[in-house]
Write a protein that holds these residues in place. Structure first.
Motif, PDB file in Angstrom:
ATOM      1  N   ASP A   1      65.039 100.996  97.586  1.00  0.00           N
ATOM      2  CA  ASP A   1      63.765 101.114  97.163  1.00  0.00           C
ATOM      3  C   ASP A   1      63.623 101.813  95.779  1.00  0.00           C
ATOM      4  N   GLY A   2      64.216 102.851  95.450  1.00  0.00           N
ATOM      5  CA  GLY A   2      64.177 103.503  94.106  1.00  0.00           C
ATOM      6  C   GLY A   2      64.515 102.931  93.112  1.00  0.00           C
ATOM      7  N   ILE A   3      65.407 101.737  93.156  1.00  0.00           N
ATOM      8  CA  ILE A   3      65.970 100.926  92.187  1.00  0.00           C
ATOM      9  C   ILE A   3      64.987  99.959  91.931  1.00  0.00           C
ATOM     10  N   GLN A   4      64.533  99.217  93.048  1.00  0.00           N
ATOM     11  CA  GLN A   4      63.334  98.256  92.663  1.00  0.00           C
ATOM     12  C   GLN A   4      62.166  98.882  92.056  1.00  0.00           C
ATOM     13  N   ALA A   5      62.018 100.262  92.434  1.00  0.00           N
ATOM     14  CA  ALA A   5      60.685 100.703  91.775  1.00  0.00           C
ATOM     15  C   ALA A   5      60.893 101.245  90.449  1.00  0.00           C
ATOM     16  N   ALA A   6      62.115 101.689  89.860  1.00  0.00           N
ATOM     17  CA  ALA A   6      62.259 102.247  88.801  1.00  0.00           C
ATOM     18  C   ALA A   6      63.491 101.707  87.892  1.00  0.00           C
ATOM     19  N   GLY A   7      64.321 100.850  88.368  1.00  0.00           N
ATOM     20  CA  GLY A   7      65.520 100.512  87.714  1.00  0.00           C
ATOM     21  C   GLY A   7      65.525  99.484  86.202  1.00  0.00           C
ATOM     22  N   ASP A   8      64.208  98.943  86.242  1.00  0.00           N
ATOM     23  CA  ASP A   8      64.148  98.130  85.070  1.00  0.00           C
ATOM     24  C   ASP A   8      64.186  99.240  83.829  1.00  0.00           C
ATOM     25  N   GLY A   9      65.114  98.632  82.842  1.00  0.00           N
ATOM     26  CA  GLY A   9      65.417  99.412  81.606  1.00  0.00           C
ATOM     27  C   GLY A   9      66.464 100.318  81.921  1.00  0.00           C
ATOM     28  N   CYS A  10      67.082 100.277  82.787  1.00  0.00           N
ATOM     29  CA  CYS A  10      68.387 101.202  82.997  1.00  0.00           C
ATOM     30  C   CYS A  10      69.263 100.402  82.483  1.00  0.00           C
ATOM     31  N   ILE A  11      70.599 101.033  81.813  1.00  0.00           N
ATOM     32  CA  ILE A  11      71.481 100.230  81.389  1.00  0.00           C
ATOM     33  C   ILE A  11      72.473  99.827  82.577  1.00  0.00           C
ATOM     34  N   ALA A  12      72.444 100.535  83.680  1.00  0.00           N
ATOM     35  CA  ALA A  12      73.352 100.339  84.832  1.00  0.00           C
ATOM     36  C   ALA A  12      72.437 100.924  86.339  1.00  0.00           C
ATOM     37  N   THR A  13      72.622 100.578  87.331  1.00  0.00           N
ATOM     38  CA  THR A  13      71.883 101.333  88.641  1.00  0.00           C
ATOM     39  C   THR A  13      73.206 101.375  89.634  1.00  0.00           C
ATOM     40  N   ILE A  14      73.111 102.271  90.423  1.00  0.00           N
ATOM     41  CA  ILE A  14      74.176 102.267  91.454  1.00  0.00           C
ATOM     42  C   ILE A  14      73.256 102.495  92.775  1.00  0.00           C
ATOM     43  N   THR A  15      73.477 101.633  93.511  1.00  0.00           N
ATOM     44  CA  THR A  15      72.849 101.654  94.870  1.00  0.00           C
ATOM     45  C   THR A  15      73.475 102.391  95.908  1.00  0.00           C
ATOM     46  N   MET A  16      72.493 103.412  96.416  1.00  0.00           N
ATOM     47  CA  MET A  16      72.984 104.282  97.787  1.00  0.00           C
ATOM     48  C   MET A  16      72.353 103.742  98.996  1.00  0.00           C
ATOM     49  N   PRO A  17      72.948 104.017 100.131  1.00  0.00           N
ATOM     50  CA  PRO A  17      72.200 103.681 101.384  1.00  0.00           C
ATOM     51  C   PRO A  17      71.061 104.742 101.452  1.00  0.00           C
ATOM     52  N   LYS A  18      70.142 104.190 102.030  1.00  0.00           N
ATOM     53  CA  LYS A  18      69.008 105.173 102.185  1.00  0.00           C
ATOM     54  C   LYS A  18      69.294 105.939 103.231  1.00  0.00           C
ATOM     55  N   VAL A  19      69.180 107.334 102.865  1.00  0.00           N
ATOM     56  CA  VAL A  19      69.407 108.133 103.763  1.00  0.00           C
ATOM     57  C   VAL A  19      68.475 109.593 103.930  1.00  0.00           C
ATOM     58  N   HIS A  20      68.346 110.312 104.889  1.00  0.00           N
ATOM     59  CA  HIS A  20      67.431 111.321 105.001  1.00  0.00           C
ATOM     60  C   HIS A  20      67.648 112.291 103.817  1.00  0.00           C
ATOM     61  N   PRO A  21      66.671 113.102 103.507  1.00  0.00           N
ATOM     62  CA  PRO A  21      66.910 113.901 102.566  1.00  0.00           C
ATOM     63  C   PRO A  21      67.901 115.098 102.614  1.00  0.00           C
ATOM     64  N   LEU A  22      68.112 115.578 103.835  1.00  0.00           N
ATOM     65  CA  LEU A  22      69.145 116.632 104.241  1.00  0.00           C
ATOM     66  C   LEU A  22      70.425 116.154 103.977  1.00  0.00           C
ATOM     67  N   ILE A  23      71.025 114.924 104.264  1.00  0.00           N
ATOM     68  CA  ILE A  23      72.099 114.515 104.093  1.00  0.00           C
ATOM     69  C   ILE A  23      72.491 113.584 102.621  1.00  0.00           C
ATOM     70  N   ALA A  24      71.324 113.652 101.701  1.00  0.00           N
ATOM     71  CA  ALA A  24      71.345 112.982 100.516  1.00  0.00           C
ATOM     72  C   ALA A  24      72.564 113.779  99.652  1.00  0.00           C
ATOM     73  N   PRO A  25      72.660 115.090  99.731  1.00  0.00           N
ATOM     74  CA  PRO A  25      73.561 115.859  98.692  1.00  0.00           C
ATOM     75  C   PRO A  25      74.913 115.318  99.060  1.00  0.00           C
ATOM     76  N   LEU A  26      75.303 115.372 100.360  1.00  0.00           N
ATOM     77  CA  LEU A  26      76.637 114.876 100.724  1.00  0.00           C
ATOM     78  C   LEU A  26      76.868 113.436 100.259  1.00  0.00           C
ATOM     79  N   VAL A  27      76.167 112.561 100.291  1.00  0.00           N
ATOM     80  CA  VAL A  27      76.187 110.982 100.192  1.00  0.00           C
ATOM     81  C   VAL A  27      76.106 110.914  98.674  1.00  0.00           C
TER      82      VAL A  27
END
Ligand code: F6R
Length: 364
Positions: free
Chosen positions: A305-331
């Motif tokens: 979702d984040g890359i769909q919303a804001a990925g244009d104009g980036c030189i590269a994107t890395i897609t992570m699984p969608k996760v709850h904010p609590l575990i985002a730092p681990l992932v």
């Protein structure tokens, strides 16, 4: 042994789903959906404030944990690197919990901070990976990470296991202080229990990260940006990159860019933006756009979702699984580690034994 992997660091990055699961088993009761401590009867209800002290990567795990202690347990948190903490006359009131975080359990500055806090009457909790270490022996509450031996000098699996323990500790403290109802406790357990599968999903992007390593390897300077718990991850990303690839890298709180560091931006400086979709996403993206407007080359690490919303104009994107904010730092630790690893390999540095560094720093 390194098994099929070329370096210990890569092997240890890949072990994270298993060792995080192993660590969580000591802190969660999955059937009952409850959080627990290795010493279940240890009483945290009288804790009024928390002081966190560590060095390097372990310190960044502590920075992430500060958000959790404040959010869940509503206790004030003081945090510092060990080499600064001891020399600034820190105020430690009665009813304080000192948390030291250390993979080795032997880091001299952290150990000295532990002893100082003990002499000031603090209760000592130690999040350590080596169960026979000095810090493990001297703590009132030993909170082991079950990462297994970490051989690569750059810390990876110890970091994600530290985060797992600290999230569980924050939930335990909140519970002991009556700040966590049963439904919330169940939710936290469920989210944490999803971490191993999400770490696995994150590892699946290894090849795409490897593909972009060449661009970063050619840079002289690299910036990492994040907000909230992604801010310490930005610091960790920069530390990993500098220590193994010798490229100058800095991590910044995304919103702090316009207060100076944005002057560094030109088309030769790759900027790694760590921004899972969530409440802080739009704010981080607007900082990212400020960078792009000045010619900065952005690599966006987000979910679909984040890359769909804001990925244009980036030189590269890395897609992570969608996760709850609590575990985002681990992932999100995974792409940050893999990027540093592949850049170092592209540069031909000694990944497992970077110059000037030792695995355990026992001098002050
Ligand atoms: C970075 C790294 C160091 C350690 C630091 C603390 O990859 O490995 O920054 O995190 O020296 O070490 P421990 O956790 O053993 O106290």
């Amino acid at each position: 042994s390194k098994g099929n992997h070329r370096h210990y660091m890569l092997k240890e990055i890949y072990e994270q789903p298993i060792v995080v699961a192993q660590t969580l088993r000591a802190y969660l009761q999955r059937m009952e959906e409850k959080v627990t401590l290795p010493i279940p009867e240890f009483d945290l209800s009288a804790i009024k404030r928390v002081t966190i002290v560590a060095c390097g990567t372990s310190y960044y795990a502590g920075m992430v944990a500060k958000y959790w202690f404040e959010q869940f347990a509503r206790v004030p948190v003081d945090i510092d690197v060990a080499s600064e903490f001891r020399y600034r006359a820190p105020v430690m009131e009665d009813g304080g919990l000192m948390i030291v975080i250390s993979q080795s359990g032997e880091t001299a500055d952290t150990l000295a901070a532990l002893r100082h806090a003990r002499s000031e009457g603090q209760t000592i909790a130690a999040v350590v990976n080596v169960p026979t270490s000095t810090m493990a022996r001297e703590a009132d509450l030993l909170l082991p990470t079950h990462a297994g031996p970490e051989i690569g000098v750059a810390s990876t699996k110890a970091f994600s296991c530290q985060l797992a323990v600290l999230a569980a500790l924050a939930a335990n403290l909140a519970k002991a202080k009556g700040k966590l109802d049963e439904a919330e406790e169940r939710r936290i357990v469920r989210h944490l229990a999803e971490a191993p599968a999400s770490l696995n999903a994150a590892l699946a992007y290894d090849e795409s990260i490897q593909t972009m390593a060449g661009v970063i390897a050619a840079a002289r300077d690299v910036l990492y940006l994040g907000r909230g718990t992604d801010y310490p991850l930005a610091l960790e990303g920069a530390l990993k990159l500098k220590e193994i690839s010798y490229i100058h890298a800095e991590g910044y709180a995304a919103g702090e860019m316009k207060h100076g560091p944005i002057a560094l931006i030109d088309d030769a400086v790759p900027v790694i933006v760590i921004a899972p979709s969530g409440p802080l996403f739009d704010k981080t993206v607007s900082n990212m756009q400020e960078v792009q407007a000045r010619g900065g080359k952005v690599v966006l690490i987000s979910d679909y979702d984040g890359i769909q919303a804001a990925g244009d104009g980036c030189i590269a994107t890395i897609t992570m699984p969608k996760v709850h904010p609590l575990i985002a730092p681990l992932v999100y630790a995974v792409p940050v580690q893999l990027l540093a690893y592949h850049v170092a390999v592209a540069k031909g540095t000694d990944v497992d034994q970077p110059r000037n560094l030792a695995k355990s720093v026992t001098v002050e």
